[in-house]
Design a protein around this motif. Structure first.
Motif, PDB file in Angstrom:
ATOM      1  N   ILE A  92       0.837  -1.186   0.000  1.00  0.00           N
ATOM      2  CA  ILE A  92       0.000   0.000   0.000  1.00  0.00           C
ATOM      3  C   ILE A  92       0.876   1.242   0.000  1.00  0.00           C
ATOM      4  CG2 ILE A  92      -1.999  -1.051   1.108  1.00  0.00           C
ATOM      5  CD1 ILE A  92      -1.017   0.105   3.763  1.00  0.00           C
ATOM      6  N   PHE A  93       0.298   2.346  -0.427  1.00  0.00           N
ATOM      7  CA  PHE A  93       0.968   3.633  -0.400  1.00  0.00           C
ATOM      8  C   PHE A  93      -0.102   4.709  -0.324  1.00  0.00           C
ATOM      9  CE2 PHE A  93       0.091   2.478  -4.728  1.00  0.00           C
ATOM     10  CZ  PHE A  93      -0.433   3.635  -5.283  1.00  0.00           C
ATOM     11  N   GLU A  94       0.224   5.798   0.296  1.00  0.00           N
ATOM     12  CA  GLU A  94      -0.676   6.938   0.365  1.00  0.00           C
ATOM     13  C   GLU A  94       0.084   8.127   0.920  1.00  0.00           C
ATOM     14  OE1 GLU A  94      -3.636   5.169   2.871  1.00  0.00           O
ATOM     15  OE2 GLU A  94      -2.758   5.946   4.707  1.00  0.00           O
ATOM     16  N   PRO A  95      -0.265   9.326   0.483  1.00  0.00           N
ATOM     17  CA  PRO A  95       0.408  10.504   1.020  1.00  0.00           C
ATOM     18  C   PRO A  95      -0.131  10.855   2.401  1.00  0.00           C
ATOM     19  CG  PRO A  95      -1.239  11.160  -0.594  1.00  0.00           C
ATOM     20  CD  PRO A  95      -1.232   9.657  -0.570  1.00  0.00           C
ATOM     21  N   ASP A  97       0.917  13.434   5.906  1.00  0.00           N
ATOM     22  CA  ASP A  97       1.805  14.321   6.637  1.00  0.00           C
ATOM     23  C   ASP A  97       2.459  13.545   7.777  1.00  0.00           C
ATOM     24  OD1 ASP A  97       2.074  16.306   9.152  1.00  0.00           O
ATOM     25  OD2 ASP A  97       2.391  17.443   7.298  1.00  0.00           O
ATOM     26  N   PHE A  98       3.756  13.695   7.944  1.00  0.00           N
ATOM     27  CA  PHE A  98       4.481  12.931   8.964  1.00  0.00           C
ATOM     28  C   PHE A  98       3.851  13.104  10.342  1.00  0.00           C
ATOM     29  CE2 PHE A  98       7.850  12.974  12.259  1.00  0.00           C
ATOM     30  CZ  PHE A  98       8.181  11.621  12.226  1.00  0.00           C
ATOM     31  N   PHE A  99       3.457  14.314  10.674  1.00  0.00           N
ATOM     32  CA  PHE A  99       2.931  14.592  12.007  1.00  0.00           C
ATOM     33  C   PHE A  99       1.520  14.046  12.204  1.00  0.00           C
ATOM     34  CE2 PHE A  99       6.128  17.858  11.159  1.00  0.00           C
ATOM     35  CZ  PHE A  99       6.967  17.658  12.257  1.00  0.00           C
ATOM     36  N   ASP A 100       0.839  13.778  11.103  1.00  0.00           N
ATOM     37  CA  ASP A 100      -0.518  13.236  11.196  1.00  0.00           C
ATOM     38  C   ASP A 100      -0.553  11.719  11.043  1.00  0.00           C
ATOM     39  OD1 ASP A 100      -1.542  15.791  11.483  1.00  0.00           O
ATOM     40  OD2 ASP A 100      -1.847  16.067   9.326  1.00  0.00           O
ATOM     41  N   THR A 101       0.588  11.106  10.764  1.00  0.00           N
ATOM     42  CA  THR A 101       0.641   9.648  10.578  1.00  0.00           C
ATOM     43  C   THR A 101       0.680   8.976  11.948  1.00  0.00           C
ATOM     44  OG1 THR A 101       1.879   9.981   8.528  1.00  0.00           O
ATOM     45  CG2 THR A 101       1.842   7.754   9.444  1.00  0.00           C
ATOM     46  N   THR A 102      -0.333   8.217  12.254  1.00  0.00           N
ATOM     47  CA  THR A 102      -0.486   7.625  13.588  1.00  0.00           C
ATOM     48  C   THR A 102       0.293   6.314  13.719  1.00  0.00           C
ATOM     49  OG1 THR A 102      -2.420   6.318  12.952  1.00  0.00           O
ATOM     50  CG2 THR A 102      -2.810   8.592  13.698  1.00  0.00           C
ATOM     51  N   ASP A 103       0.403   5.841  14.941  1.00  0.00           N
ATOM     52  CA  ASP A 103       1.015   4.536  15.181  1.00  0.00           C
ATOM     53  C   ASP A 103       0.267   3.446  14.421  1.00  0.00           C
ATOM     54  OD1 ASP A 103       2.730   5.852  16.872  1.00  0.00           O
ATOM     55  OD2 ASP A 103       2.083   4.851  18.710  1.00  0.00           O
ATOM     56  N   GLU A 104      -1.044   3.582  14.379  1.00  0.00           N
ATOM     57  CA  GLU A 104      -1.860   2.589  13.662  1.00  0.00           C
ATOM     58  C   GLU A 104      -1.542   2.596  12.170  1.00  0.00           C
ATOM     59  OE1 GLU A 104      -3.027   4.740  15.901  1.00  0.00           O
ATOM     60  OE2 GLU A 104      -3.470   3.313  17.521  1.00  0.00           O
ATOM     61  N   ASP A 105      -1.292   3.782  11.613  1.00  0.00           N
ATOM     62  CA  ASP A 105      -0.912   3.875  10.207  1.00  0.00           C
ATOM     63  C   ASP A 105       0.418   3.167   9.971  1.00  0.00           C
ATOM     64  OD1 ASP A 105      -3.119   5.409   9.379  1.00  0.00           O
ATOM     65  OD2 ASP A 105      -2.147   7.277   9.967  1.00  0.00           O
ATOM     66  N   TRP A 106       1.384   3.424  10.828  1.00  0.00           N
ATOM     67  CA  TRP A 106       2.695   2.772  10.682  1.00  0.00           C
ATOM     68  C   TRP A 106       2.563   1.250  10.763  1.00  0.00           C
ATOM     69  CZ3 TRP A 106       7.582   4.560   9.576  1.00  0.00           C
ATOM     70  CH2 TRP A 106       7.739   5.952   9.522  1.00  0.00           C
ATOM     71  N   THR A 107       1.771   0.782  11.719  1.00  0.00           N
ATOM     72  CA  THR A 107       1.573  -0.662  11.873  1.00  0.00           C
ATOM     73  C   THR A 107       0.911  -1.252  10.637  1.00  0.00           C
ATOM     74  OG1 THR A 107       1.391  -0.471  14.275  1.00  0.00           O
ATOM     75  CG2 THR A 107       0.446  -2.443  13.260  1.00  0.00           C
ATOM     76  N   ARG A 108      -0.081  -0.535  10.106  1.00  0.00           N
ATOM     77  CA  ARG A 108      -0.780  -1.008   8.899  1.00  0.00           C
ATOM     78  C   ARG A 108       0.190  -1.145   7.726  1.00  0.00           C
ATOM     79  NH1 ARG A 108      -3.594   2.287   5.173  1.00  0.00           N
ATOM     80  NH2 ARG A 108      -3.306   4.022   6.625  1.00  0.00           N
ATOM     81  N   PHE A 109       1.061  -0.178   7.536  1.00  0.00           N
ATOM     82  CA  PHE A 109       2.025  -0.236   6.438  1.00  0.00           C
ATOM     83  C   PHE A 109       2.989  -1.404   6.604  1.00  0.00           C
ATOM     84  CE2 PHE A 109       0.471   3.728   4.915  1.00  0.00           C
ATOM     85  CZ  PHE A 109       0.929   3.835   3.612  1.00  0.00           C
ATOM     86  N   PHE A 110       3.464  -1.625   7.813  1.00  0.00           N
ATOM     87  CA  PHE A 110       4.410  -2.716   8.015  1.00  0.00           C
ATOM     88  C   PHE A 110       3.729  -4.074   7.934  1.00  0.00           C
ATOM     89  CE2 PHE A 110       7.481   0.427   8.849  1.00  0.00           C
ATOM     90  CZ  PHE A 110       8.722  -0.185   8.808  1.00  0.00           C
ATOM     91  N   ASP A 111       2.470  -4.163   8.347  1.00  0.00           N
ATOM     92  CA  ASP A 111       1.753  -5.437   8.245  1.00  0.00           C
ATOM     93  C   ASP A 111       1.657  -5.896   6.790  1.00  0.00           C
ATOM     94  OD1 ASP A 111       1.324  -5.922  10.905  1.00  0.00           O
ATOM     95  OD2 ASP A 111      -0.671  -5.001  10.960  1.00  0.00           O
ATOM     96  N   ILE A 112       1.282  -4.985   5.892  1.00  0.00           N
ATOM     97  CA  ILE A 112       1.085  -5.386   4.497  1.00  0.00           C
ATOM     98  C   ILE A 112       2.379  -5.340   3.704  1.00  0.00           C
ATOM     99  CG2 ILE A 112       0.312  -3.067   3.843  1.00  0.00           C
ATOM    100  CD1 ILE A 112      -0.708  -6.442   2.269  1.00  0.00           C
ATOM    101  N   ASN A 113       3.178  -4.297   3.858  1.00  0.00           N
ATOM    102  CA  ASN A 113       4.368  -4.139   3.013  1.00  0.00           C
ATOM    103  C   ASN A 113       5.534  -5.002   3.453  1.00  0.00           C
ATOM    104  OD1 ASN A 113       2.856  -2.232   1.716  1.00  0.00           O
ATOM    105  ND2 ASN A 113       4.143  -0.491   2.210  1.00  0.00           N
TER     106      ASN A 113
END
Length: 230
Positions: A92-95, A97-113
């Protein structure tokens, strides 16, 4: 050049559209028995029809499973216990903002990617070793080299993917099994078009003027300076 993969099984994750579908179609054209994967039955069925329309002789089957989860990976492996070729394409990919990217977003990216490729490589690699033949390809991204500030979480996950692929490749020394990474550039399909248009809106540009500034500002690495079509 004639490539003959007759008798080989190839699992391509995330292959209901975009790069994954193009890879699955290409492998079907070489005679491989291709396993299409996506999250929904409808998406998988549509992808299989797309492949057989272009490659009438294709041997293709589908498994609907969300490989971002351990359960989804287990479902895929249960349906296809062994494969000669594994294309870890789901991502997955999506734009953001670094400050608005939550822990849940980071976890989601690592789970799939990241974890999808870890789990499936772990499941299939030993069988490749036993047969002394196999191919694993991780579809990574040019964002590993040209890190976009609007997609830090994506670039970080794709760099982790590179490290994993390189380490697994070292395990194959002395065998006929190979592990490689492909640094894909953005390609023209629905997901990328949505991403480009979102960036255009953020920059106050009309959608028809979206691609050129995005390539210039955010994706300058590809020499062709446009998004290839798959």
């Amino acid at each position: 050049m004639k490539i003959d993969m007759s008798g080989k099984t190839a699992v391509v994750t995330g292959s209901t559209n975009g790069i994954g579908l193009a890879i699955a179609r290409g492998l079907a054209g070489t005679g491989a028995s291709v396993v299409v994967n996506g999250r929904t039955e409808a998406g998988v069925d549509a992808a299989m029809l797309s492949i057989t329309t272009v490659v009438p002789f294709a041997e293709v089957r589908g498994v609907a499973a969300d490989v971002s989860t351990a359960t989804g990976c287990a479902k895929l492996v249960e349906a296809v216990p062994s494969t000669d070729i594994l294309i870890n394409n789901s991502g997955i990919f999506e734009p953001n903002d670094f400050f608005d990217t939550t822990d849940e977003d980071w976890t989601r990216f690592f789970d799939i990617n990241v974890m999808s490729g870890v789990r499936l490589s772990r499941a299939y690699l030993k069988g490749m070793f036993r047969r002394n033949w196999g191919r694993i390809v991780f579809v990574s991204s040019e964002s590993t080299l040209n890190i976009p500030t609007e997609m830090i979480q994506h670039a970080a996950s794709k760099n982790a993917q590179l490290a994993i692929a390189r380490a697994i490749a070292k395990l194959t020394e002395g065998t006929a099994v190979t592990v490689n990474s492909m640094l894909a550039v953005p390609t023209s399909f629905e997901g990328v078009e949505t991403f480009v248009n979102e960036l255009a809106k953020q920059n106050g540009k009309p959608e028809e003027q979206a691609v050129a500034p995005v390539v210039e500002q955010h994706r300058s690495l590809p020499l062709i300076q446009r998004f290839p079509v798959v």
